[in-house]
Scaffold this active site. Structure first.
Site, PDB file in Angstrom:
ATOM      1  N   HIS A  58      -6.168 -10.521   7.356  1.00  0.00           N
ATOM      2  CA  HIS A  58      -4.873 -10.060   6.812  1.00  0.00           C
ATOM      3  C   HIS A  58      -3.685 -10.753   7.473  1.00  0.00           C
ATOM      4  CE1 HIS A  58      -6.748  -6.890   4.422  1.00  0.00           C
ATOM      5  NE2 HIS A  58      -7.521  -6.637   5.470  1.00  0.00           N
ATOM      6  N   ASN A 131      -6.862  -1.477  -0.254  1.00  0.00           N
ATOM      7  CA  ASN A 131      -7.043  -2.811  -0.846  1.00  0.00           C
ATOM      8  C   ASN A 131      -6.643  -2.762  -2.314  1.00  0.00           C
ATOM      9  OD1 ASN A 131      -8.064  -4.441   1.277  1.00  0.00           O
ATOM     10  ND2 ASN A 131     -10.079  -3.522   1.049  1.00  0.00           N
TER      11      ASN A 131
END
Ligand code: NDP
Length: 499
Positions: A58, A131
């Site tokens: 990320h 997500n």
């Protein structure tokens, strides 16, 4: 000082120069630097240290601030304060990222997109670390580092490697549902504004009477889901690798504020026991027909960060940041994340990362059991007791924020009963694991041309696999979802290799 505005050194000395201030010069114009040139030394030393560790996953992201507005009355399912009243508003920070590639990578590359959302509620911070896909690649947490490495660079070539990627997924086929989402059009969203996000995990809404419900959260974009084709995503990756950052930053600057409707699926614990799917397995969804979506709020982004590093890079999100009325479930991957995310923040930002303004709760905080540590920014609770069950009165630090004497409140309002054996985790794949991917293949088939694009996207990736044996194992995996899908992926891939 004659000027009323002037640069200073970092410790305030009103002396700063735009050129090196102190050198011992010779006649040819050369110069030896001196240790007494504090400005030069501090400037160089600080520059070498201005990067903090990049997130191992990320890393590439965009973020913005906004607000969550509660819609309707949720008191029948949760005591959470931020949902208590119709129209109640809670400030929010959102950070959306790709997962595998580095901070400088193209944000339109095919990848899952992570959704870190911090709600600064009046009962402390609640982080939704979601997500843009409703399911995940694994259900056993020990596989998490392996899965991510297989999506990154090869240890020798330092190149992204299709052999590693598909080798991992053939060896861990429970990820087939998520693979199908990833290689669908939703694997290349047309910017953050146009993607949904999902809790994936089951969580719990709890009430003060000790009752609870299992929930899954869905955030649906009010801008509509829009995706790029593989060709568009690849072209934009070359032309503007920061496309998604630019798109959302500029939209917010134009005051076109993106928003998402927030829904929950609600399951009573009595239904969970005999439900056809294990609700703690995050490779599975709860079908909408069994558990319809119930709207609980809307989230709108309306302010770009004042400074990316301060507000977004230093932001730390963790599913362990919960509030009364909201609680974790027994999903083993979630349980592992409750440890791993704050642990990553302690490594990346230091043990006092919760004091960094973008992470600090807006609710009163009195936590004198966490003391000292690097970069302590507040008064460190002065002389207040740093041990439990003290009979001594706290000093002004507590009085300032709450007044009176501190009480211990038990948040254990929910009461699951656990009796079990200590065993190894079993995650064998069964025919059941292909039922929901097969349903998704049908959903994809509702949109003309979409199945063909999935096949082409898969072929584009699998054609990078050198071993014919491994390629055929991948075709077999997709044939379990749908025979026609497996056959067409094989034909398209082998044709691509022959060219
Ligand atoms: P539904 O027909 O009620 O739901 C299908 C859902 O699929 C849609 O609501 C949409 O979710 C989602 N969808 C559409 N295209 C894609 C895509 N390319 N990738 C991922 N999701 C997509 O059926 P069910 O609830 O019975 O689910 C059938 C299948 O749909 C599941 O097996 C699962 O793969 C997928 N799905 C289900 C979700 C759920 O929570 N039930 C959520 C998302 C996907 P949305 O409205 O959220 O955009």
């Amino acid at each position: 000082m004659s000027a009323d505005k002037y640069y200073t050194l970092a410790e305030g000395c009103p002396f700063a120069s735009s050129s090196t201030a102190v050198l011992m010069r010779n006649r040819q114009g050369g110069g030896l630097g001196l240790l007494q040139d504090t400005q030069l030394i501090e400037t160089l030393a600080h520059f070498s240290r201005e990067r903090i560790p990049e997130r191992v996953v990320h890393a590439k992201a965009i973020g913005a601030y906004g607000e969550f507005e509660a819609i309707g009355d949720c008191s029948d399912i949760t005591s959470a304060s931020f949902l208590k009243k119709d129209g109640k508003k809670t400030p929010v920070l959102l950070r959306v990222s790709t997962v595998g590639p580095e901070s400088g990578s193209a944000d339109t590359s095919r990848d899952v997109h992570g959704w870190g959302m911090k709600m600064y509620t009046d009962e402390g911070n609640l982080d939704w670390v979601f997500n843009n896909t409703p399911v995940f690649f694994i259900r056993d947490p020990i596989k998490f580092p392996s899965m991510n490495r297989s999506h990154k660079r090869h240890p020798k070539s330092h190149l992204p490697d299709a052999n590693m990627f598909w080798d991992f997924h053939v060896g861990n086929p429970e990820g087939i549902h998520q693979l199908l989402v990833l290689f669908s059009d939703r694997g290349t969203p047309q910017s953050v504004r146009f993607l949904n996000s999902y809790s994936g995990h089951t969580y719990k809404f709890t009430k003060e009477d000790g009752s609870f419900k299992y929930i899954k959260i869905h955030m649906k974009t009010c801008q509509g889901v829009k995706n790029f084709t593989q060709e568009e995503a690849t072209k934009i990756a070359g032309e503007d690798p920061d496309y998604m950052i630019r798109d959302m930053f500029e939209a917010i600057e134009r005051e076109e504020y993106p928003s998402w409707n927030v829904f929950v699926q609600v399951m009573d614990p009595s239904e969970a026991e005999n439900y056809k799917w294990n609700i703690f397995d995050m490779t599975k969804v709860w079908p909408h027909t069994d558990f319809p979506l119930r709207k609980i709020g809307k989230m709108t982004l309306n302010r770009n960060p004042g400074n990316y590093f301060a507000d977004i890079e230093q932001a730390a999100f963790s599913p362990s940041n919960m509030v009364p009325g909201f609680s974790a479930s027994a999903d083993p991957v979630l349980q592992a994340r409750l440890f791993a995310y704050p642990d990553a923040a302690r490594y990346r930002l230091g043990v006092n990362y919760q004091q960094i303004p973008t992470n600090a709760a807006k609710a009163p905080v009195y936590c004198p059991f966490q003391r000292d540590g690097k970069m302590r920014m507040d008064g460190n609770y002065g002389g207040d007791p740093n041990y439990v069950n003290s009979s001594l009165q706290p000093t002004k630090f507590y009085q300032e924020i709450k007044g009176g004497s501190p009480q211990s409140l038990s948040l254990h309002t929910e009461h699951e009963q656990w009796v079990g054996e200590v065993t190894t985790f079993t995650s064998h794949i069964t025919d059941d694991d292909f039922v929901q991917p097969a349903a998704l293949w049908e959903v994809i088939g509702r949109e003309p041309g979409h199945q063909d694009r999935v096949i082409a996207n898969l072929a584009g990736s699998i054609s990078g696999v050198k071993s014919s044996k491994l390629r055929h194992e991948v075709y077999t995996l997709f044939s379990h979802v749908n025979q026609d899908l497996g056959t067409k992926v094989m034909k398209a891939t082998e044709a691509a290799i022959k060219h």
